[in-house]
Design an enzyme around this catalytic site. Structure first.
Site, PDB file in Angstrom:
ATOM      1  N   PHE A 147     121.174  25.840  12.820  1.00 31.70           N
ATOM      2  CA  PHE A 147     122.608  25.306  12.164  1.00 31.70           C
ATOM      3  C   PHE A 147     123.718  25.064  13.059  1.00 31.70           C
ATOM      4  CE2 PHE A 147     126.497  26.444   9.680  1.00 31.70           C
ATOM      5  CZ  PHE A 147     126.110  25.644   8.700  1.00 31.70           C
ATOM      6  N   ASP A 222     118.083  34.617  12.780  1.00 34.86           N
ATOM      7  CA  ASP A 222     119.134  33.963  11.607  1.00 34.86           C
ATOM      8  C   ASP A 222     118.279  34.143  10.491  1.00 34.86           C
ATOM      9  OD1 ASP A 222     120.777  32.806   9.994  1.00 34.86           O
ATOM     10  OD2 ASP A 222     121.750  31.817  11.521  1.00 34.86           O
ATOM     11  N   TYR A 247     125.718  35.017   1.226  1.00 33.89           N
ATOM     12  CA  TYR A 247     125.956  34.187  -0.358  1.00 33.89           C
ATOM     13  C   TYR A 247     125.064  33.297  -0.574  1.00 33.89           C
ATOM     14  CZ  TYR A 247     127.497  31.767   4.196  1.00 33.89           C
ATOM     15  OH  TYR A 247     127.585  31.059   5.225  1.00 33.89           O
ATOM     16  N   LYS A 248     123.813  33.341   0.074  1.00 30.22           N
ATOM     17  CA  LYS A 248     122.957  32.435  -0.225  1.00 30.22           C
ATOM     18  C   LYS A 248     121.778  33.162  -1.135  1.00 30.22           C
ATOM     19  CE  LYS A 248     123.237  29.873   4.050  1.00 30.22           C
ATOM     20  NZ  LYS A 248     123.640  28.610   3.999  1.00 30.22           N
ATOM     21  N   ARG A 394     118.823  18.232  -0.459  1.00 32.02           N
ATOM     22  CA  ARG A 394     118.005  19.486  -0.265  1.00 32.02           C
ATOM     23  C   ARG A 394     117.929  20.335  -1.535  1.00 32.02           C
ATOM     24  NH1 ARG A 394     120.738  23.892   3.761  1.00 32.02           N
ATOM     25  NH2 ARG A 394     122.148  23.792   2.210  1.00 32.02           N
TER      26      ARG A 394
HETATM   27  C1  PLP Z   1     121.384  29.106   9.182  1.00 38.05           C
HETATM   28  C2  PLP Z   1     122.711  29.372   9.070  1.00 38.05           C
HETATM   29  N1  PLP Z   1     123.555  30.135  10.168  1.00 38.05           N
HETATM   30  C3  PLP Z   1     124.904  30.245  10.166  1.00 38.05           C
HETATM   31  C4  PLP Z   1     125.616  29.748   8.772  1.00 38.05           C
HETATM   32  C5  PLP Z   1     127.001  29.875   8.805  1.00 38.05           C
HETATM   33  O1  PLP Z   1     127.606  30.992   9.071  1.00 38.05           O
HETATM   34  P1  PLP Z   1     128.998  31.669   8.509  1.00 38.05           P
HETATM   35  O2  PLP Z   1     128.579  32.613   7.342  1.00 38.05           O
HETATM   36  O3  PLP Z   1     129.565  32.079   9.710  1.00 38.05           O
HETATM   37  O4  PLP Z   1     129.650  30.407   7.688  1.00 38.05           O
HETATM   38  C6  PLP Z   1     124.880  29.075   8.029  1.00 38.05           C
HETATM   39  C7  PLP Z   1     125.524  28.549   6.768  1.00 38.05           C
HETATM   40  O5  PLP Z   1     125.079  27.800   5.972  1.00 38.05           O
HETATM   41  C8  PLP Z   1     123.414  28.843   7.979  1.00 38.05           C
HETATM   42  O6  PLP Z   1     122.688  28.259   6.931  1.00 38.05           O
END
Ligand code: PLP
Length: 435
Positions: A147, A222, A247-248, A394
């Site tokens: 990401f 991550d 939030y996911k 997606r």
């Molecule tokens: C794999 C991944 N890492 C990081 C993030 C983004 O992080 P943040 O919470 O700082 O916006 C996302 C956002 O969708 C993501 O999918």
């Protein structure tokens, strides 16, 4: 479509055949939903009637437990008790308490996860900490398909601490690490996403951790697209540092706090690059000099967003009593069935996500030239997925609140959008970048 026997041109199958395919899928969906009834947690969520929400990998649905908790927090803890709530309502301890609740979902024992801030900031803390834990190392290995925020932070930290960034697909990381080691290069960390946000591919987390450790490096994961969707096993697999968002698949709400996991063995040496007063050993001493708190509390920064944090805490109760293996089993059944429905109903559908269970996360990514239009047209049919540039539709499958019947509905909508060319409607031209 089947090819015409004489001309070789595709022709539409007979209406009776089409009906039989639909009937069969409906019957299979009903059978599968009955088989998986134990893990159907739809009643724990508030979703609009008739909507198929295939975007839980971007913003999870609203758990029914959240509104009453937020009402109480706002009216009683904030409105009535005001500042007392820092002590009487457990506000001060919330980052660690919510961290432990997240830990239960991702296989981390208590006292190793702290909630709050953003994934971006948590990544920064994790990678800066890796530089301190591996002071001799000069290389960071990460995935070019990460990401974007992960790449930005990786390059940013590398510039600050003097690392060279080596990019490799996670499948190729073990070989790269072995090569670097053979050349006498010291690697600080291997940073990767457990599940790829774009393709939905799940990487071999235990294998990557082993490869990192064999090279003397740390494994930094991550978990944004795996936490809450599949078992992670942070302790079991000896992950060193991990981050993720709320939030996911954790359903914590828009902008929900993120989290950081620091394996207990690293906590005494963990240096917080954003040292704030909430991570101080004695925050109310108001000392001018920073002294880190014990344990994972030292990863705290400043005052946390309490309303969001407490919403996330309430949201996590939607997963109570269901272990990650059961969620994974349901998710694999749903995504396999969605693929089957799409392949039956949508001629030439191009699914990018791996077919085999081990390599599939909890989403299907479909490649389409007009992916943006497809996503917008699907939304008009009450099937909500999202678009990822340049050409990916997606479809996120948050197993707790989706059914096999939803998968048929989604595939049917996808087929109808393409058959009626709704995706080409000028209203669905890509103008906005926010989807
Ligand atoms: C794999 C991944 N890492 C990081 C993030 C983004 O992080 P943040 O919470 O700082 O916006 C996302 C956002 O969708 C993501 O999918």
């Amino acid at each position: 479509m089947t090819p015409d026997a004489e001309t070789g041109h595709p022709h539409a199958p007979a209406a009776a055949t089409v009906r039989a395919v639909h009937d069969e899928l409906d019957e299979r969906a009903a059978r599968l939903d009955a088989e998986h009834a134990q893990t159907d947690l739809r009643h724990r969520f508030l979703l609009p009637e008739g909507l198929v929400h295939l975007d839980g990998n971007s913003l999870g649905a609203l758990p029914a437990a959240v509104p009453p908790v937020l009402r109480r927090v706002v009216q009683e803890e904030w409105g009535r008790d005001l500042i007392d709530s820092w002590n009487t309502a457990g506000w001060w301890d919330a980052p660690g308490r919510v961290g432990d609740a997240i830990g239960a979902v991702v296989g981390a024992g208590p006292g190793q996860v702290v909630a709050g801030d953003t994934t971006t900031l948590r990544l920064y803390q994790a990678l800066r900490a890796a530089a301190v834990l591996r002071p001799e190392a000069r290389v960071l290995v990460t995935d070019p398909g990460s990401f974007p925020t992960d790449l930005y932070v990786a390059h940013g930290v590398a510039a600050e601490v003097g690392w060279r960034v080596e990019l490799a697909d996670p499948d190729a990381m073990p070989v790269l690490l072995a090569d670097l080691t053979a050349r006498g290069e010291r690697v600080a960390a291997l940073a990767f996403s457990h599940v790829d946000y774009w393709t939905g591919r799940a990487w071999d987390l235990p294998g990557l951790v082993r490869a990192a450790h064999d090279a003397g490096a740390l494994a930094v994961a991550d978990l944004c697209h795996s936490a809450g969707a599949m078992p992670v096993g942070l302790d079991e697999h000896d992950v060193d540092l991990a981050v993720g968002c709320g939030y996911k698949y954790l359903n914590g709400g828009p902008g929900a706090p993120a989290y950081l996991y620091v394996a207990r063995r690293h906590q005494p040496q963990f240096v917080n690059p954003v040292p704030g007063w909430h991570g101080h050993a004695d925050p109310f001493a108001m000392a001018g000099e920073y002294a880190p708190a014990d344990g994972v509390d030292r990863a705290r920064t400043g005052t946390p967003p309490l309303l969001s944090l407490l919403a996330l805490e309430a949201a996590l109760t939607a997963l109570d009593g269901v272990d990650a293996d059961a969620v994974r089993e349901r998710s694999l059944s749903l995504t396999a069935f969605l693929r089957e429905c799409l392949e039956s109903l949508v001629p030439g559908v191009d699914v990018v996500t791996p077919r085999d269970d081990e390599r599939r996360g909890s989403q299907l990514s479909l490649r389409h030239e007009h992916a943006y239009g497809v996503v917008r047209a699907l939304a008009e049919r009450r099937v909500v997925g999202d678009f990822r540039a340049p050409d990916i539709v997606r479809l996120g499958v948050a197993a707790p609140y989706l059914t096999h019947a939803d998968m048929v509905t989604a595939a049917r909508a996808y087929a109808a959008v393409l058959a009626d060319e709704e995706h080409l409607d000028p209203r669905h031209e890509r103008r906005s970048t926010v989807t």
